[in-house]
Design an enzyme around this catalytic site. Structure first.
Site, PDB file in Angstrom:
ATOM      1  N   TRP A  55       0.821  -1.224   0.000  1.00 50.07           N
ATOM      2  CA  TRP A  55       0.000   0.000   0.000  1.00 50.07           C
ATOM      3  C   TRP A  55       0.852   1.271   0.000  1.00 50.07           C
ATOM      4  CZ3 TRP A  55      -4.130  -1.285   4.356  1.00 50.07           C
ATOM      5  CH2 TRP A  55      -4.916  -2.356   3.930  1.00 50.07           C
ATOM      6  N   LYS A  56       2.136   1.132   0.253  1.00 50.09           N
ATOM      7  CA  LYS A  56       3.031   2.299   0.358  1.00 50.09           C
ATOM      8  C   LYS A  56       2.441   3.320   1.344  1.00 50.09           C
ATOM      9  CE  LYS A  56       4.551   1.292  -4.282  1.00 50.09           C
ATOM     10  NZ  LYS A  56       5.028   1.765  -5.554  1.00 50.09           N
ATOM     11  N   HIS A 113      13.146  -2.072  -1.124  1.00 51.07           N
ATOM     12  CA  HIS A 113      12.285  -1.474  -2.159  1.00 51.07           C
ATOM     13  C   HIS A 113      13.004  -0.246  -2.724  1.00 51.07           C
ATOM     14  CE1 HIS A 113       8.963   0.755  -3.964  1.00 51.07           C
ATOM     15  NE2 HIS A 113       8.393  -0.425  -4.110  1.00 51.07           N
ATOM     16  N   GLU A 123      11.994  -6.108  -9.349  1.00 52.56           N
ATOM     17  CA  GLU A 123      11.262  -4.853  -9.527  1.00 52.56           C
ATOM     18  C   GLU A 123      12.143  -3.872 -10.288  1.00 52.56           C
ATOM     19  OE1 GLU A 123       7.656  -4.270  -6.667  1.00 52.56           O
ATOM     20  OE2 GLU A 123       9.343  -2.979  -6.174  1.00 52.56           O
ATOM     21  N   SER A 152       3.984  -1.976 -11.944  1.00 51.49           N
ATOM     22  CA  SER A 152       2.801  -1.679 -12.780  1.00 51.49           C
ATOM     23  C   SER A 152       1.945  -2.913 -13.054  1.00 51.49           C
ATOM     24  CB  SER A 152       3.218  -1.013 -14.106  1.00 51.49           C
ATOM     25  OG  SER A 152       3.866   0.220 -13.855  1.00 51.49           O
ATOM     26  N   GLY A 201       1.622  -2.622  -6.184  1.00 49.57           N
ATOM     27  CA  GLY A 201       1.542  -1.327  -5.502  1.00 49.57           C
ATOM     28  C   GLY A 201       0.207  -0.654  -5.775  1.00 49.57           C
ATOM     29  N   GLY A 202       0.189   0.241  -6.770  1.00 46.18           N
ATOM     30  CA  GLY A 202      -0.992   1.059  -7.057  1.00 46.18           C
ATOM     31  C   GLY A 202      -2.305   0.285  -7.091  1.00 46.18           C
TER      32      GLY A 202
HETATM   33  P1  PGA Z   1       3.332  -0.485  -8.628  1.00 49.80           P
HETATM   34  O1  PGA Z   1       4.299  -0.610  -7.364  1.00 49.80           O
HETATM   35  O2  PGA Z   1       2.540  -1.754  -8.729  1.00 49.80           O
HETATM   36  O3  PGA Z   1       2.461   0.714  -8.325  1.00 49.80           O
HETATM   37  O4  PGA Z   1       4.209  -0.279  -9.815  1.00 49.80           O
HETATM   38  C1  PGA Z   1       5.052  -1.760  -7.146  1.00 49.80           C
HETATM   39  C2  PGA Z   1       5.980  -1.511  -5.979  1.00 49.80           C
HETATM   40  O5  PGA Z   1       6.479  -0.387  -5.851  1.00 49.80           O
HETATM   41  O6  PGA Z   1       6.219  -2.427  -5.162  1.00 49.80           O
END
Ligand code: PGA
Length: 236
Positions: A9-10, A73, A149, A195, A216-217
């Site tokens: 979720w950041k 990360h 990543e 992504s 993430g998003g």
């Molecule tokens: P994202 O993020 O799916 O929004 O690209 C992935 C991450 O930063 O772990």
């Protein structure tokens, strides 16, 4: 073998109430929820089936119900986590009974300069250095995860595009080769992050070499992450 879906979720959401309601809405077994550190306890109390993950190492994770810790990360590396710090955090997490999810991946400049494989290899070798050196003191039956990543594929990077399946399979093969050379005594599994959406998740999850996804998003929306999780269930 089950594929793992980790929701990173950041910095989202802004309030504990929103975090709890998002956690309840995606409380599914096989999904790992990584809320902001400040909301770990409330999210832990709100879930029954999902697993809890942290977005970084901290000393008290396992006692708070955390089973996975994202380490290295690119946001953390940008904020100052060197390869040495990543290696130390990975060893500390494992020592605490928490599975490290170690993020590695090349920057756009490394990719464009033909230096991607070397960059990935050196991050992996460094991350494993402490784990293998202290293996006798660590639970060797534990699983460690490498998340490929590529920095240019993370949705917050300028002009981000998801990696193609062949980019990912290649990146993971470089990681695997480095793991083999390091004589790593742990069980190692390989994830992809960058992504990931409901549209591309199925393609990635169908590949034998990709054991799961770090999202993430798309993980901030319960219906999107549940859709991705559902696609992971077809891949046993
Ligand atoms: P994202 O993020 O799916 O929004 O690209 C992935 C991450 O930063 O772990």
């Amino acid at each position: 073998m089950n594929k793992l879906v980790i929701a990173n979720w950041k910095e989202y959401p802004a309030s504990v109430d929103e975090a709890v309601s998002l956690a309840r809405a995606c409380d599914i077994s096989g999904l790992v929820l990584c809320p902001p550190h400040a909301f770990l306890d409330e999210v832990s109390a709100a879930i029954e089936r999902a697993s809890l993950g942290a977005q970084d190492y901290a000393p008290d994770l396992s006692s708070r119900g955390v089973r996975y810790a994202i380490i290295g990360h690119s946001d953390r590396r940008k904020a100052g986590d060197t390869d040495d710090i990543v290696a130390e955090k990975a060893a500390l997490a494992l020592d605490d009974g928490v599975s490290p999810v170690i993020c590695v991946g090349e920057s756009r400049a490394e990719r464009e300069g033909g230096d991607a494989d070397r960059a990935i290899r050196s991050q992996v070798i460094s991350a494993l250095s402490r784990l293998t050196a202290h293996a006798k003191d660590l639970p060797v039956s534990s699983t460690i995860y490498f998340a490929y990543e590529p920095v240019w594929a993370i949705s917050t990077a300028p002009h981000a595009v998801p990696a193609t399946l062949s980019d990912i399979v290649h990146g993971i093969s470089v990681i695997k080769e480095a793991v083999l050379h390091a004589d790593c005594p742990f069980v190692v599994r390989y994830l992809y992050g960058g992504s990931v959406t409901e549209e591309n998740a199925g393609i990635f999850l169908a590949a034998d070499d990709i054991h799961g996804l770090l999202v993430g998003g798309a993980s901030r929306d319960a219906s999107r992450i549940k859709n991705i999780w559902q696609q992971s269930q077809k891949q046993h």
